[in-house]
Design an enzyme around this catalytic site. Sequence first.
Site, mmCIF file in Angstrom:
data_model
loop_
_atom_site.group_PDB
_atom_site.id
_atom_site.type_symbol
_atom_site.label_atom_id
_atom_site.label_comp_id
_atom_site.label_asym_id
_atom_site.label_seq_id
_atom_site.Cartn_x
_atom_site.Cartn_y
_atom_site.Cartn_z
ATOM 1 N N CYS B 18 35.214 102.280 58.300
ATOM 2 C CA CYS B 18 34.743 103.091 59.423
ATOM 3 C C CYS B 18 33.445 102.475 59.956
ATOM 4 O O CYS B 18 32.924 101.523 59.381
ATOM 5 C CB CYS B 18 34.455 104.510 58.967
ATOM 6 S SG CYS B 18 33.269 104.537 57.619
ATOM 7 N N CYS B 21 30.488 102.022 57.573
ATOM 8 C CA CYS B 21 30.489 100.832 56.702
ATOM 9 C C CYS B 21 29.681 99.724 57.385
ATOM 10 O O CYS B 21 28.853 99.063 56.776
ATOM 11 C CB CYS B 21 31.904 100.312 56.476
ATOM 12 S SG CYS B 21 32.964 101.403 55.544
ATOM 13 N N ASP B 413 38.637 43.594 29.125
ATOM 14 C CA ASP B 413 37.720 43.462 28.013
ATOM 15 C C ASP B 413 38.510 43.908 26.789
ATOM 16 O O ASP B 413 39.344 44.799 26.874
ATOM 17 C CB ASP B 413 36.510 44.363 28.237
ATOM 18 C CG ASP B 413 35.565 44.307 27.067
ATOM 19 O OD1 ASP B 413 35.167 43.191 26.710
ATOM 20 O OD2 ASP B 413 35.257 45.363 26.501
ATOM 21 N N ASP B 605 34.484 49.155 29.818
ATOM 22 C CA ASP B 605 34.062 50.532 29.543
ATOM 23 C C ASP B 605 32.959 51.014 30.479
ATOM 24 O O ASP B 605 32.582 52.177 30.456
ATOM 25 C CB ASP B 605 33.627 50.682 28.082
ATOM 26 C CG ASP B 605 32.430 49.809 27.759
ATOM 27 O OD1 ASP B 605 31.834 49.243 28.689
ATOM 28 O OD2 ASP B 605 32.079 49.690 26.569
ATOM 29 N N ASP B 609 29.833 46.485 29.946
ATOM 30 C CA ASP B 609 30.447 45.484 30.821
ATOM 31 C C ASP B 609 29.922 45.529 32.239
ATOM 32 O O ASP B 609 30.467 44.857 33.114
ATOM 33 C CB ASP B 609 31.959 45.712 30.896
ATOM 34 C CG ASP B 609 32.570 45.765 29.531
ATOM 35 O OD1 ASP B 609 32.151 44.960 28.701
ATOM 36 O OD2 ASP B 609 33.454 46.602 29.309
#
Lengths: 117, 711
Positions: B18, B21, B413, B605, B609
Site C-alpha cells: 500500500c 509501505c 617441468d 608450478d 618456475d
Amino acid sequence: MDKAIVLVSSLGLIGFIYWFFLGKREKTSEISTDIKITVSGGYSPESITIPVGKPVKITLIRTDPTDCLEEFVIPDLKIKKTLPLNTPVTIAVTVTSPGRYGFHCGMNMYHGQIIAR
Amino acid sequence: MAKSSPVSCLLNISGMHCASCAATISKVLRRTPGVSSANVNYATEKAQIKFDSTQITLEKISQIISSLGYSTTPEDKDRQINILFMKFIISAVFASLALWGSLPAISSTAPALLQSLYFQLVLATLVQFWVAWDFYRSTWNSLKHRAANMDTLIVLGTTVAYIYSAAVTFGLVRGEPYFDTGMTIIALIILGKWLEARAKGKTSEAIKKLIQLQPKTARVIRNGQEVDLPISEVQVGDQIRLRPGEKVPVDGKVVSGETSIDESMVTGESIPVYKHTGDLVIGGTINTSGAIILSATKVGSATMLAQIIKLVEQAQASRAPIQKLADVISGYFVPAVLMIAVATFAGWYISTGYLPAMLNAIAVLIIACPCALGLATPTALVVGTGLAAQKGILIKDAENLEIAYKVSHVVFDKTGTLTEGKPVVTDIVPSNQVTNNDLLRLAASLDANSEHPLASAIVAAGAKTALKSLPVTGFKNLAGRGVEGTISKIKYTLGTPSLFPSVPSDVARLEKQGKTVVVLAIGKKILGVIAIADTLRPTATDAISQLTRQKIGTSLITGDNPTTAAAIAKIAGITRFFAQVRPQDKAAAIKQLQSEGQIVAMVGDGINDAPALSAANIGIAMASGTDVAIEAAGITLVNKDLHSIPLALRLSRSTLRTIKTNLFWAFIYNVILIPAAAMGLLSPILAAGAMAFSSVSVVGNSLLLKRTRLS
C-alpha cells in the site's frame, strides 16, 4: 539542373557528415580522482584525465536504455561492467603507466578515453 | 575531509502492499546518513534516491530496504526481452496487413480498409513512432554527442520511406507508397534484436554459474554456539561446521572429521576428493558424505572462487590483438555508411531517377551491420573462457588465448608437474647381512634429522612399518650427498653411490629406471640400497599422447641426471628432455626451443618456475593450494589433471577459430552487401532480413563453441 543541385548538395552533405562525426575536437579535462560519467547516447564526458599511480574512482550512470550501452569495457585495463539502467556503478582503477586508455560499449560503437598523466 | 559525491539513482522495489509501505521506506531512507532525498512511488514500484557516494553505497541502501521487508531489483532483463518480442509481433502483424493491402498480386482479396492508404498510414505511424521509438531516442542521444550507431542508420532509412509514403498518400508526390516496406524492415530488425538479446544472455552462462556458486551463509561456531552468519561476516580463523550435502562456505582447513568433497564445479575434477584433518577445502564446493569442522583460511575476495571469477571476468574484458582492425573500422563505420548512402542516392538520381535513388540509399543504410563486427570477438571470448573456467582452466586474457592457439611445443617441468612431487621409496635391496626392515629402520633413523626431500621419503617409508626409530649420535650432513651418524656405537654412512668406491650392480639397474638410489654402509661395507622415485601423475601418459595426436611436441625439463630424465621421459612418452638444468637455467632451455622456431608453452608450478614460465611464449601454471592468481602464467590450471593441458590448447584453438570465422563473416557481409545495395541489387526488405540475421548468426556461431569436445 535538378541533377546538378542533387550532386552539389550530396557533396556538401558528405562533407557535413565527415565534419559532424569525424571532425570532433578532443576536449581536455582537469586531472581528477573522482569522476562521474553519464552514459546516454555516448559518454559524458568522453575524455577524462586521471593521475598515474593513484587510485581513481569512476562512477558510471546509464540513463539511456539502448542495449548497446549496457556493457562498459576498458580493454587495456581488463575491466568490463554491466551498467543497469539508472543505477550508478563505481569502478576503482589505478593506472600504473601514462597513456591513453580507450573505453567503449559492448559492441564497440560508442567510444571514450581515459588519459593518464 | 573527502569531497562529497552526489549520485542519483532509480531502484525497482517489490513487496509493497500500500502507499504507506512507500512512505515508510522513504522515511527510513531520508533518515539514513548520506541520503539526501528519497521518493518512493507505490504505483510504479520505483524509488528515486539521491545520495552521497562517499558516505553510503547503493548496496548499503539496498540492504536497508531489504531489512524493512522489501526487495530491490535492478532492471528486469527478461521483461525487456519480452517487450522486444511483443513489439516484433505487433510490427509483423501490421506489416503483413499492409502487404496484403498493397501487393498487386493479392491486394484484390484484401478488405477495402486494408487497401486504404490512410489506414496503412495509421498502421505505419504506430510502428514508426511507437514500436521503433527506442531507435529515435537512441539516435537523438547519440547525435547530441556527435556520434552515431546502428539505430541511426535504421531511423534514417525507415523515416525516409515513411515520409515519402506519407507524401504519396496526401498526393504531394506521385508514385507508390512504401508503408509495407518500412514496417517490414522494423519488424525484421526487432526480430533480430530479440534473437540477439536471447542468445547473448546464453554466452555468459558459465560465469553466471560460477557467481551462483558463491555461498550466502556459513554456520559459524562462536562462543560454543552455532550461528548462521552472512558470508560477509565470516572471518579468517572462524570455526565452521559443515554437514553432508552442504556447500563449503569459504576456503578453509579441515580441523576435525573426514569427508568427500565434490570439487567439480570449481576445479573441473569429476571424482569427489577425500579430505581429513589438515586438508584444504575450497569455498563453493559440495560436502558429500561426512560432517566436518573447518577453520576459515580465506574469506571474501581472497577465496579461490572469488579469484577465479575475477580472473575470468578480466579475461572476458580483455582485447584480442586479432580484433584490432575491427576496432579501427568500428570507429568510422556508421559515418562511412552514411556517406555511401548519400553517394548512392546522388549516383542513382543522376543516372535513373529519384525512386531507385531513394530505395537503394535506404537499402545501403539498412544492410550495414556494425553490430556483427562489434560482437564477433567478445561473444566468442566469453563463451570460450567461460567454458574453460568450468573445466578448471583459467585463461588470463585474449592475448594469451591467441598465443595458446599457436603453441607447437609444450615443455613440462618434472617435479610436481609431471610427477606427484612427493618422492616415495620404491625398492629396498638389502645385502645378505640385514633384513629389509633393518635396512629401512637404520636409514630412516639416520635421515630423521635431515631436511632433504629424499630423506623425508625414507622417513615416511620407515614410519609405515611401525618400527621405532633408533637414537642417533654424531649426526653429520655431507653437503647434499648424504648423512653420517652413530647408532649403538656403530658409525653408518647413508648417501649417493658416488660416496663409495664400489657399489652393487643393483644401483645401475635402478638408476636406469629413473630412480634415485641411496646406499647404506658401515665404512666401505655396503648394507644395502634404497631406491626412491617421484611417481608420474596417473594422467601424464595419456595427456602427452593427446598432445602428440594434436601434433604438438613435448619436452621434459629437470634438475635430475640424464639417466633419470631419460627414464621418466620414456615412461611418459616424451621424446626430448633437458637434464641437470638448474632452476635459473630453465629459461635458457626455453629460449633454445624458441630459436628452433617453436612456439613454446611451459608447464610448471608457478612458484619455482616463474622465470621459465615468463620466458616461454605462454606459461601454464598448475596452482597449488587455493591461490590461482599466478602472475607469470598465461593459463592457470585449478586442478592437477594433466588432461587440462591438451584441453586448454584445444579450447583456445576452437575459440580463436570461432573469432576468426566471426570476423571473416562480419567483414565479408559488409564488404559484399553494402556495395551490392549501392548498386541496386538488393531491395530494402531483403536488406533488413540480411541485417537482422547477421548479428544473430555471429552470436549463434559463438554459442556453437559450447559443442567443443571437452573430454
